[in-house]
Design an enzyme around this catalytic site. Structure first.
Site, PDB file in Angstrom:
ATOM      1  CG  ASN A  14      -1.905  -1.268   1.083  1.00  9.54           C
ATOM      2  OD1 ASN A  14      -2.746  -1.292   0.143  1.00  9.54           O
ATOM      3  ND2 ASN A  14      -1.965  -1.751   2.208  1.00  9.54           N
ATOM      4  CE1 TYR A  26       0.661   5.275   7.388  1.00  9.49           C
ATOM      5  CE2 TYR A  26      -1.318   5.130   6.169  1.00  9.49           C
ATOM      6  CZ  TYR A  26      -0.612   4.784   7.168  1.00  9.49           C
ATOM      7  OH  TYR A  26      -0.547   3.677   7.963  1.00  9.49           O
ATOM      8  CB  ALA A  80      -0.313  -4.011   6.933  1.00  9.81           C
ATOM      9  CG  HIS A  83       1.475  -4.214  12.613  1.00  6.98           C
ATOM     10  ND1 HIS A  83       2.367  -3.340  13.392  1.00  6.98           N
ATOM     11  CD2 HIS A  83       1.096  -3.346  11.541  1.00  6.98           C
ATOM     12  CE1 HIS A  83       2.115  -2.111  12.967  1.00  6.98           C
ATOM     13  NE2 HIS A  83       1.597  -1.917  11.940  1.00  6.98           N
ATOM     14  CG  ASP A  90      11.561 -16.652  11.071  1.00  2.00           C
ATOM     15  OD1 ASP A  90      11.660 -16.034  11.998  1.00  2.00           O
ATOM     16  OD2 ASP A  90      10.678 -17.640  10.652  1.00  2.00           O
ATOM     17  CB  SER A 105       1.736   6.861  10.886  1.00  2.56           C
ATOM     18  OG  SER A 105       2.156   5.572  10.916  1.00  2.56           O
ATOM     19  NE  ARG A 110      -1.811   5.116  12.284  1.00  2.73           N
ATOM     20  CZ  ARG A 110      -1.698   4.581  11.210  1.00  2.73           C
ATOM     21  NH1 ARG A 110      -0.415   4.310  10.670  1.00  2.73           N
ATOM     22  NH2 ARG A 110      -2.738   4.144  10.491  1.00  2.73           N
ATOM     23  NE  ARG A 114      -2.620   1.350  12.065  1.00  2.00           N
ATOM     24  CZ  ARG A 114      -2.843   1.014  10.882  1.00  2.00           C
ATOM     25  NH1 ARG A 114      -1.904   0.230  10.147  1.00  2.00           N
ATOM     26  NH2 ARG A 114      -3.952   0.810  10.310  1.00  2.00           N
TER      27      ARG A 114
HETATM   28  C1  DQA Z   1       3.184   2.223   8.253  1.00  2.00           C
HETATM   29  C2  DQA Z   1       2.458   2.005   9.367  1.00  2.00           C
HETATM   30  C3  DQA Z   1       1.806   0.620   9.306  1.00  2.00           C
HETATM   31  O1  DQA Z   1       0.816   0.344  10.550  1.00  2.00           O
HETATM   32  C4  DQA Z   1       0.752   0.567   8.144  1.00  2.00           C
HETATM   33  O2  DQA Z   1       0.050  -0.510   7.952  1.00  2.00           O
HETATM   34  C5  DQA Z   1       1.181   1.129   6.824  1.00  2.00           C
HETATM   35  C6  DQA Z   1       2.387   2.143   6.923  1.00  2.00           C
HETATM   36  C7  DQA Z   1       3.981   3.616   8.177  1.00  2.00           C
HETATM   37  O3  DQA Z   1       4.805   3.875   7.499  1.00  2.00           O
HETATM   38  O4  DQA Z   1       3.457   4.312   9.054  1.00  2.00           O
HETATM   39  O5  DQA Z   1       0.895   0.723   5.887  1.00  2.00           O
HETATM   40  O6  DQA Z   1       4.381   1.383   7.991  1.00  2.00           O
END
Ligand code: DQA
Length: 145
Positions: A14, A26, A80, A83, A90, A105, A110, A114
């Site tokens: 993403n 973001y 993501a 998490h 690994d 972020s 949050r 996260r």
């Molecule tokens: C992220 C934080 C993650 O929790 C989230 O799923 C993202 C972006 C960040 O750069 O703040 O996709 O990695």
């Protein structure tokens, strides 16, 4: 002769949508714009950067494996996968390349899910919450490793 340090920056799922995705969290910059800033910073430190993004967990793992012998430091925004991906964790542990986890972020400020990173324990450190400047800080950290 000054030897160039080689760093790979891996961006997870993403992050290709930066600039349009949840701008309040973001920011407005696209990943391409961040890559340009990163390259400029890397030059100051005599670092050669390879900057990639993929939405696929297996591809991230392949890139980490391929980094062995080819890169001195890994900088990773696992998005993501941070998490829950034990597989990425690994892979980082297996290649024994110093790795820096980064986030745009502040993942600790949050949703509760996260604040847990399964990646951070196998990294040198984590940089979180500075927007695109997290990437610049990570280049400086990579320079100092
Ligand atoms: C992220 C934080 C993650 O929790 C989230 O799923 C993202 C972006 C960040 O750069 O703040 O996709 O990695």
């Amino acid at each position: 002769m000054l030897v160039m340090k080689k760093v790979i920056i891996i961006n997870g799922p993403n992050l290709n949508l930066l600039g349009t995705r949840e701008k309040d969290i973001y920011g407005m910059e696209t990943l391409e714009e961040i890559a340009k800033k990163v390259n400029a910073e890397a030059q100051k430190h005599n670092i050669d950067v390879s900057f990639i993004q993929t939405n696929h967990e297996g591809e991230i793992i392949d890139k980490i494996h391929e980094a062995k012998g080819n890169f001195d430091v890994i900088i990773i925004n696992p998005a993501a996968y941070t998490h829950y991906s034990i597989a990425i964790r690994d892979a980082i542990k297996a290649v024994e390349i110093p790795t820096i986890e980064i986030h745009l972020s502040n993942v600790h400020a949050r949703e509760e899910f996260r604040s847990k990173s399964v990646i951070a324990p196998v990294c040198v450190g984590q940089i979180s919450g500075f927007g695109s400047f997290s990437y610049i800080l990570a280049i400086n950290a990579a320079a100092s490793i």
